[in-house]
Design a protein around this motif. Structure first.
Motif, PDB file in Angstrom:
ATOM      1  N   VAL A  37      -5.005  17.477  78.435  1.00 39.72           N
ATOM      2  CA  VAL A  37      -5.914  18.200  79.363  1.00 39.72           C
ATOM      3  C   VAL A  37      -5.296  19.528  79.782  1.00 39.72           C
ATOM      4  CG1 VAL A  37      -7.309  18.011  81.447  1.00 39.72           C
ATOM      5  CG2 VAL A  37      -6.620  15.932  80.229  1.00 39.72           C
ATOM      6  N   PHE A  38      -4.000  19.458  80.092  1.00 39.10           N
ATOM      7  CA  PHE A  38      -3.283  20.665  80.503  1.00 39.10           C
ATOM      8  C   PHE A  38      -2.420  21.114  79.328  1.00 39.10           C
ATOM      9  CE2 PHE A  38       0.156  22.886  82.766  1.00 39.10           C
ATOM     10  CZ  PHE A  38      -0.624  23.782  83.462  1.00 39.10           C
ATOM     11  N   PRO A  39      -2.577  22.331  78.836  1.00 44.20           N
ATOM     12  CA  PRO A  39      -1.915  22.718  77.586  1.00 44.20           C
ATOM     13  C   PRO A  39      -0.394  22.743  77.709  1.00 44.20           C
ATOM     14  CG  PRO A  39      -2.889  24.632  78.634  1.00 44.20           C
ATOM     15  CD  PRO A  39      -3.315  23.436  79.449  1.00 44.20           C
ATOM     16  N   LYS A  40       0.240  22.423  76.585  1.00 43.86           N
ATOM     17  CA  LYS A  40       1.718  22.365  76.607  1.00 43.86           C
ATOM     18  C   LYS A  40       2.284  23.657  76.052  1.00 43.86           C
ATOM     19  CE  LYS A  40       1.934  17.448  76.344  1.00 43.86           C
ATOM     20  NZ  LYS A  40       2.397  16.214  75.939  1.00 43.86           N
ATOM     21  N   VAL A  41       1.882  24.783  76.583  1.00 43.73           N
ATOM     22  CA  VAL A  41       2.430  26.052  76.089  1.00 43.73           C
ATOM     23  C   VAL A  41       3.276  26.702  77.172  1.00 43.73           C
ATOM     24  CG1 VAL A  41       0.628  26.607  74.400  1.00 43.73           C
ATOM     25  CG2 VAL A  41       0.300  27.254  76.787  1.00 43.73           C
ATOM     26  N   LYS A  42       4.200  27.512  76.721  1.00 45.76           N
ATOM     27  CA  LYS A  42       5.013  28.272  77.670  1.00 45.76           C
ATOM     28  C   LYS A  42       4.430  29.688  77.766  1.00 45.76           C
ATOM     29  CE  LYS A  42       8.966  27.687  75.445  1.00 45.76           C
ATOM     30  NZ  LYS A  42       8.381  26.998  74.299  1.00 45.76           N
ATOM     31  N   ARG A  59     -13.465  41.586  59.053  1.00 48.95           N
ATOM     32  CA  ARG A  59     -13.087  40.240  58.579  1.00 48.95           C
ATOM     33  C   ARG A  59     -14.333  39.371  58.515  1.00 48.95           C
ATOM     34  NH1 ARG A  59      -9.319  37.706  62.553  1.00 48.95           N
ATOM     35  NH2 ARG A  59      -8.770  36.276  60.878  1.00 48.95           N
ATOM     36  N   LYS A  60     -14.307  38.365  57.698  1.00 49.35           N
ATOM     37  CA  LYS A  60     -15.417  37.413  57.587  1.00 49.35           C
ATOM     38  C   LYS A  60     -15.490  36.619  58.893  1.00 49.35           C
ATOM     39  CE  LYS A  60     -16.643  37.652  53.124  1.00 49.35           C
ATOM     40  NZ  LYS A  60     -17.109  39.045  53.296  1.00 49.35           N
ATOM     41  N   TYR A  61     -16.715  36.286  59.301  1.00 50.20           N
ATOM     42  CA  TYR A  61     -16.845  35.539  60.565  1.00 50.20           C
ATOM     43  C   TYR A  61     -16.158  34.173  60.475  1.00 50.20           C
ATOM     44  CZ  TYR A  61     -18.163  33.767  64.975  1.00 50.20           C
ATOM     45  OH  TYR A  61     -18.057  33.247  66.240  1.00 50.20           O
ATOM     46  N   ASP A  62     -16.199  33.544  59.294  1.00 52.02           N
ATOM     47  CA  ASP A  62     -15.532  32.242  59.126  1.00 52.02           C
ATOM     48  C   ASP A  62     -14.050  32.326  59.518  1.00 52.02           C
ATOM     49  OD1 ASP A  62     -17.755  31.031  58.289  1.00 52.02           O
ATOM     50  OD2 ASP A  62     -17.167  30.785  56.173  1.00 52.02           O
ATOM     51  N   GLU A  63     -13.422  33.443  59.094  1.00 52.13           N
ATOM     52  CA  GLU A  63     -11.988  33.627  59.430  1.00 52.13           C
ATOM     53  C   GLU A  63     -11.812  33.827  60.933  1.00 52.13           C
ATOM     54  OE1 GLU A  63     -10.342  36.994  57.342  1.00 52.13           O
ATOM     55  OE2 GLU A  63     -11.282  36.344  55.478  1.00 52.13           O
ATOM     56  N   ILE A  64     -12.762  34.567  61.504  1.00 53.96           N
ATOM     57  CA  ILE A  64     -12.658  34.847  62.952  1.00 53.96           C
ATOM     58  C   ILE A  64     -12.788  33.538  63.732  1.00 53.96           C
ATOM     59  CG2 ILE A  64     -13.710  36.104  64.887  1.00 53.96           C
ATOM     60  CD1 ILE A  64     -14.665  38.198  62.802  1.00 53.96           C
ATOM     61  N   LEU A  65     -13.725  32.696  63.280  1.00 54.97           N
ATOM     62  CA  LEU A  65     -13.912  31.400  63.953  1.00 54.97           C
ATOM     63  C   LEU A  65     -12.657  30.542  63.793  1.00 54.97           C
ATOM     64  CD1 LEU A  65     -15.848  29.552  65.536  1.00 54.97           C
ATOM     65  CD2 LEU A  65     -16.807  28.787  63.358  1.00 54.97           C
ATOM     66  N   LYS A  66     -12.051  30.633  62.650  1.00 55.86           N
ATOM     67  CA  LYS A  66     -10.838  29.850  62.374  1.00 55.86           C
ATOM     68  C   LYS A  66      -9.692  30.241  63.335  1.00 55.86           C
ATOM     69  CE  LYS A  66      -8.733  27.084  59.215  1.00 55.86           C
ATOM     70  NZ  LYS A  66      -8.002  26.388  60.238  1.00 55.86           N
ATOM     71  N   ASP A  67      -9.736  31.485  63.840  1.00 54.83           N
ATOM     72  CA  ASP A  67      -8.713  31.932  64.799  1.00 54.83           C
ATOM     73  C   ASP A  67      -8.709  31.076  66.069  1.00 54.83           C
ATOM     74  OD1 ASP A  67      -7.839  33.906  63.165  1.00 54.83           O
ATOM     75  OD2 ASP A  67      -8.764  35.565  64.273  1.00 54.83           O
ATOM     76  N   MET A  68      -9.782  30.331  66.296  1.00 56.40           N
ATOM     77  CA  MET A  68      -9.797  29.451  67.467  1.00 56.40           C
ATOM     78  C   MET A  68      -8.642  28.456  67.405  1.00 56.40           C
ATOM     79  SD  MET A  68     -12.026  30.512  69.501  1.00 56.40           S
ATOM     80  CE  MET A  68     -11.749  29.239  70.708  1.00 56.40           C
ATOM     81  N   ASP A  69      -8.175  28.171  66.176  1.00 51.53           N
ATOM     82  CA  ASP A  69      -7.028  27.253  66.031  1.00 51.53           C
ATOM     83  C   ASP A  69      -5.776  27.815  66.712  1.00 51.53           C
ATOM     84  OD1 ASP A  69      -8.672  25.700  64.554  1.00 51.53           O
ATOM     85  OD2 ASP A  69      -7.799  26.191  62.597  1.00 51.53           O
ATOM     86  N   ILE A  70      -5.690  29.146  66.773  1.00 45.32           N
ATOM     87  CA  ILE A  70      -4.526  29.754  67.449  1.00 45.32           C
ATOM     88  C   ILE A  70      -4.664  29.562  68.963  1.00 45.32           C
ATOM     89  CG2 ILE A  70      -3.180  31.874  67.780  1.00 45.32           C
ATOM     90  CD1 ILE A  70      -4.534  33.052  65.323  1.00 45.32           C
ATOM     91  N   LEU A  71      -5.918  29.641  69.421  1.00 43.12           N
ATOM     92  CA  LEU A  71      -6.124  29.628  70.873  1.00 43.12           C
ATOM     93  C   LEU A  71      -6.167  28.226  71.467  1.00 43.12           C
ATOM     94  CD1 LEU A  71      -8.811  32.452  71.125  1.00 43.12           C
ATOM     95  CD2 LEU A  71      -6.365  32.633  71.491  1.00 43.12           C
ATOM     96  N   MET A  72      -6.632  27.253  70.686  1.00 46.58           N
ATOM     97  CA  MET A  72      -6.848  25.914  71.251  1.00 46.58           C
ATOM     98  C   MET A  72      -5.596  25.316  71.911  1.00 46.58           C
ATOM     99  SD  MET A  72      -9.959  25.626  71.167  1.00 46.58           S
ATOM    100  CE  MET A  72     -10.316  23.982  71.760  1.00 46.58           C
ATOM    101  N   PRO A  73      -4.399  25.520  71.351  1.00 45.78           N
ATOM    102  CA  PRO A  73      -3.222  24.931  72.031  1.00 45.78           C
ATOM    103  C   PRO A  73      -3.004  25.482  73.442  1.00 45.78           C
ATOM    104  CG  PRO A  73      -2.673  25.555  69.781  1.00 45.78           C
ATOM    105  CD  PRO A  73      -4.027  26.142  70.068  1.00 45.78           C
TER     106      PRO A  73
END
Ligand code: PLP
Length: 479
Positions: A37-42, A59-73
């Motif tokens: 629930v609470f992210p484990k990032v510093k 950039r292709k929108y698919d790639e932009i959407l995939k960037d959510m993987d960077i943000l989710m943590p």
């Protein structure tokens, strides 16, 4: 966006990407319990994962959407069933979709003429809500008042203070600047946004009086009167009282029915901040929270907290709309139009701070239509019943105590082993990733707040959260 552009996303591309985005959001909700629930990032972790330079070419929108993987943590999962921090920011399907349509239309409802439906739907929905919550009829547009959506309760309380300031000074402050004589009153438990409003409105922090509270953390009206009399004696001018219905620390309910007559006696503006608690009044059995609201000059609550309407959405009512318009109206040449001149329309730019305004009413309208009054009542009642259950579990464990009344859906509790122990316990709870709660200080003691209201939460979630808390507490006790 159009059919053939080389530069912009075409409607065909938008349709394809849009379906993927909706799938992405639906998948997120299906998997929301898998995230801590609470992210484990510093601090800095997220930025260091982002590209250092912006892309030079498209950039292709698919790639932009995939960037959510960077943000989710680094995302805190406010909609998780195990989110019990602060107050909820409960959202819902119709709210998300309503917001999407609003963004899709891309309108700016600064004046009636800039998008008539934007203004008229807002007035209409807010008139509905007066009836739904059984608020005073004077807040309706058919009377002398009206409702308008602000971004947050902080803005609502600030706007109320500016209107009160101008009324108290006969418009002098708008014309000539500060007079340093006006005073403001709120309880020691009021939200920090009132102090902030006092600073922004130029009243000055030294002219803010914090009224004592009673055993239940509600404002003491006798102390309020004493403070007012003392200020008058010193040649100051009491201008604004903010009563809180549902304080942030413990959801205490100030006695508005006793505060109201005092404000009336001294001609002071009464603002009621019901940011979290307001929606309780959707259910007739909880309308006691609004006892005395008939005395209020203004009132605010947040559908974005406890009425399933995505952030941001704060309802603001005023009993005499002319006080607001007198305080905030501007009329540069480039905004003049015949609709405004006809005086048959509301121009909401005069009802708040910004000129430009989003079409927030759309999501609120969709929420009310999707759930109906009965559905919204069921949601509120369900939260109340769940809170009662959690309260009974806490009461059964003699190592814990509940330290404030629980009129709504916030339980302030603590382990009897003292402040250090409770701080460690809260850290352990949040580090587990299985829940997120916050703390407050009540009567000088460190207290954990268990706040209920997220739409995804059910009784099983609450039970396993409480089981974890008991387990972590006994582990700490044995260490
Ligand atoms: N008033 C009260 C009683 C609150 O509890 C809060 C936030 O929790 C606020 C005001 C501020 O709300 P907002 O974030 O909408 O400004």
């Amino acid at each position: 966006m159009n059919k053939t552009s080389k530069l912009h996303m075409t409607t065909k591309e938008f349709r394809e990407a849009g379906y993927k985005v909706i799938d992405w959001i639906a998948d997120y909700y299906d998997q929301i319990e898998d995230y801590p629930v609470f992210p484990k990032v510093k601090p800095g972790d997220v930025r260091s994962s982002l590209p250092t330079q912006p892309p030079v070419s498209s950039r292709k929108y698919d790639e932009i959407l995939k960037d959510m993987d960077i943000l989710m943590p680094g995302i805190t999962h406010w909609q998780s069933p195990n989110f019990h921090a602060f107050f909820p920011c409960a959202t819902s399907g119709p709210a998300i979709l309503g917001d999407l349509i609003s963004t899709g239309l891309g309108v700016n409802g600064m004046n009636w003429v800039t998008s008539p439906s934007t203004t008229e739907l807002e007035s209409h929905v807010l008139d509905w809500l007066v009836d739904m919550l059984e608020l005073p009829k004077k807040f309706k547009t058919s009377s002398t008042g009206g409702g308008v959506l602000q971004d947050t309760a902080s803005s609502s309380s600030l706007v109320a203070l500016i209107a009160a300031r101008e009324k108290a000074s006969n418009g002098e402050i708008n014309d000539s600047g500060y007079n340093q004589k006006l005073t403001v009153y709120t309880s020691s438990q009021a939200h920090s946004s009132i102090e902030k409003a006092v600073k922004i409105a130029g009243i000055g922090k030294n002219n803010l009086r914090l009224v004592d509270v009673d055993e239940s953390f509600a404002m003491d009206p006798n102390h309020l009167k004493e403070l007012i009399l003392s200020d008058i004696e010193q040649g100051l001018q009491p201008a604004y009282v903010c009563a809180t219905v549902g304080t942030t620390s413990s959801t205490a309910i100030d006695p508005v029915d006793k505060i109201g007559p005092i404000c009336k006696e001294f001609g002071i503006w009464l603002h009621v901040d019901a940011a979290m608690a307001g929606p309780a009044a959707l259910c007739p059995e909880y309308r006691f929270i609004n006892n005395g609201v008939e005395f209020a000059d203004s009132y605010t609550f947040n559908p974005h907290k406890w009425m399933l309407t995505s952030f941001d959405c704060s309802v603001f009512y005023i009993s005499k709309r002319e006080s607001l318009v007198d305080a905030l109206s501007i009329m540069p040449e480039y905004l003049k139009n015949t609709a405004t001149e006809s005086q048959q329309v509301f121009d909401f730019r005069d009802w708040g701070i910004p000129l430009g305004r989003r079409f927030r009413a759309l999501k609120l309208w969709q929420v009310i239509n999707y759930y109906g009054i009965e559905g919204l009542q069921e949601y509120i009642k369900g939260n109340m019943i769940n809170t009662e259950r959690v309260k009974s579990w806490i009461e059964k464990n003699s190592n814990f105590e509940i330290v404030a009344p629980v009129p709504l859906t916030l339980i302030c509790f603590r382990h009897k082993k003292g402040d250090d122990f409770n701080q460690k316990l809260l850290r352990r709870m949040n580090d587990s990733g299985k829940m997120y709660m916050t703390h407050t200080i009540l009567k000088g003691q460190y207290v954990i707040r268990f706040s209920i209201g997220t739409a995804t939460t059910n009784l099983d979630h609450l039970k396993s959260t409480w089981n974890c808390i008991e387990k972590y507490a006994s582990e700490l006790e044995n260490n």
